[in-house]
Design a protein around this motif. Structure first.
Motif, mmCIF file in Angstrom:
data_model
loop_
_atom_site.group_PDB
_atom_site.id
_atom_site.type_symbol
_atom_site.label_atom_id
_atom_site.label_comp_id
_atom_site.label_asym_id
_atom_site.label_seq_id
_atom_site.Cartn_x
_atom_site.Cartn_y
_atom_site.Cartn_z
ATOM 1 N N GLY A 20 0.825 -1.195 0.000
ATOM 2 C CA GLY A 20 0.000 0.000 0.000
ATOM 3 C C GLY A 20 0.863 1.250 0.000
ATOM 4 O O GLY A 20 2.095 1.181 0.135
ATOM 5 N N LEU A 21 0.227 2.389 -0.117
ATOM 6 C CA LEU A 21 0.966 3.651 -0.183
ATOM 7 C C LEU A 21 1.787 3.911 1.074
ATOM 8 O O LEU A 21 2.782 4.636 1.035
ATOM 9 C CB LEU A 21 -0.004 4.813 -0.429
ATOM 10 N N ASP A 22 1.378 3.309 2.202
ATOM 11 C CA ASP A 22 2.109 3.506 3.448
ATOM 12 C C ASP A 22 3.475 2.829 3.432
ATOM 13 O O ASP A 22 4.323 3.109 4.293
ATOM 14 C CB ASP A 22 1.293 2.985 4.628
ATOM 15 N N ILE A 67 11.104 6.690 -14.461
ATOM 16 C CA ILE A 67 11.180 6.336 -13.043
ATOM 17 C C ILE A 67 11.923 5.015 -12.892
ATOM 18 O O ILE A 67 11.973 4.204 -13.820
ATOM 19 C CB ILE A 67 9.800 6.252 -12.364
ATOM 20 N N LEU A 68 12.510 4.837 -11.717
ATOM 21 C CA LEU A 68 13.178 3.597 -11.326
ATOM 22 C C LEU A 68 12.530 3.117 -10.041
ATOM 23 O O LEU A 68 12.345 3.900 -9.108
ATOM 24 C CB LEU A 68 14.672 3.853 -11.094
ATOM 25 N N ASN A 164 1.320 8.284 -18.430
ATOM 26 C CA ASN A 164 2.481 9.139 -18.688
ATOM 27 C C ASN A 164 3.417 9.135 -17.472
ATOM 28 O O ASN A 164 3.201 9.855 -16.502
ATOM 29 C CB ASN A 164 2.038 10.561 -19.010
ATOM 30 N N TRP A 165 4.468 8.326 -17.576
ATOM 31 C CA TRP A 165 5.419 8.199 -16.470
ATOM 32 C C TRP A 165 6.364 9.390 -16.373
ATOM 33 O O TRP A 165 7.125 9.500 -15.415
ATOM 34 C CB TRP A 165 6.205 6.905 -16.606
ATOM 35 N N ALA A 166 6.321 10.289 -17.362
ATOM 36 C CA ALA A 166 7.178 11.475 -17.324
ATOM 37 C C ALA A 166 6.525 12.626 -16.569
ATOM 38 O O ALA A 166 7.151 13.667 -16.360
ATOM 39 C CB ALA A 166 7.518 11.915 -18.752
ATOM 40 N N ASN A 167 5.275 12.465 -16.157
ATOM 41 C CA ASN A 167 4.592 13.521 -15.412
ATOM 42 C C ASN A 167 5.335 13.845 -14.123
ATOM 43 O O ASN A 167 5.714 12.936 -13.380
ATOM 44 C CB ASN A 167 3.161 13.087 -15.051
ATOM 45 N N GLN A 174 -0.359 5.171 -10.180
ATOM 46 C CA GLN A 174 0.957 4.949 -10.787
ATOM 47 C C GLN A 174 1.959 4.460 -9.753
ATOM 48 O O GLN A 174 2.749 3.542 -10.016
ATOM 49 C CB GLN A 174 1.467 6.243 -11.442
ATOM 50 N N LEU A 175 1.952 5.066 -8.573
ATOM 51 C CA LEU A 175 2.892 4.664 -7.520
ATOM 52 C C LEU A 175 2.666 3.213 -7.110
ATOM 53 O O LEU A 175 3.622 2.445 -6.960
ATOM 54 C CB LEU A 175 2.745 5.581 -6.307
#
Length: 205
Positions: A20-22, A67-68, A164-167, A174-175
């Motif tokens: 999760g985001l946490d 992103i990596l 769009n991963w360049a945003n 996306q995360l």
């Protein structure tokens, strides 16, 4: 050859528990990059992946990766590579010896990293190759691997995959998508009992 479940069989499996985001850290600044480095540097292996903005026109070249993603079994970090410090720390991590960087379908990721970051990643482990050596079909992929090892279904959002991963501002979707590709890879690495020398580089053909 070992049996690999097909799409219909995988669809019947319970879902794989994603991070999760946490437990996902977005890395966009110098302080965040150094904090990520300090934690990752003590691990013996990471799940590894990259994402690039899709190209839709014929002949259009990608300037990715944008992103990596690196993950331990506990948490994941998503580095945005438009920031010079984040790029520098990412390059240093990818050159770190003594750490296996495990993932699926990494040939293109490696090529783009060399072009974008100017470094040759060290210790890349292509998990598809490991499965092939163990008698599975040529490309297992993350979905097949999670189904075989955990009897679970790994969910991937097509909408997030082609976003769009360049945003500069990544969405929560996306995360979660990006981090869990790397997280699933380190979970598979551990489940396979891979005590390989991290200096080994193995790519899918």
């Amino acid at each position: 050859m070992h049996h690999t479940p097909d799409k219909d069989a995988i669809a019947m499996l319970p879902p794989f528990a994603r991070l999760g985001l946490d437990r996902i850290a977005l890395v966009t600044s110098e302080a965040q990059a150094h904090a990520a480095f300090a934690t990752l540097a003590v691990a013996r292996a990471w799940g590894f992946d990259t994402e690039s903005k899709p190209t839709f026109r014929v002949g259009e070249a990608s300037d990715g990766p944008h992103i990596l993603q690196l993950s331990t079994p506990e948490r994941a970090w998503v580095f945005q590579l438009h920031d010079p410090t984040c790029r520098a720390v990412a390059a240093e991590l990818l050159q770190m010896k003594g750490v296996a960087k495990a993932g699926f379908g990494l040939r293109d990721d490696r090529k783009r990293i060399i072009e974008k970051l100017g470094v040759e990643p060290v210790g890349i482990l292509e998990l598809n190759t490991v499965f092939r050596e163990r008698g599975y079909r040529k490309d297992m992929g993350v979905k097949g691997a999670v189904a075989v090892l955990f009897q679970q279904r790994f969910i991937k959002s097509k909408k997030a995959a082609t976003s769009n991963w360049a945003n500069p501002q990544l969405t929560e979707a996306q995360l979660v998508y990006a981090a869990n590709d790397a997280y699933a890879a380190i979970r598979v690495f551990d489940a396979l009992g891979l005590g390989l020398s991290p200096g080994m580089t193995s790519f899918s053909g």
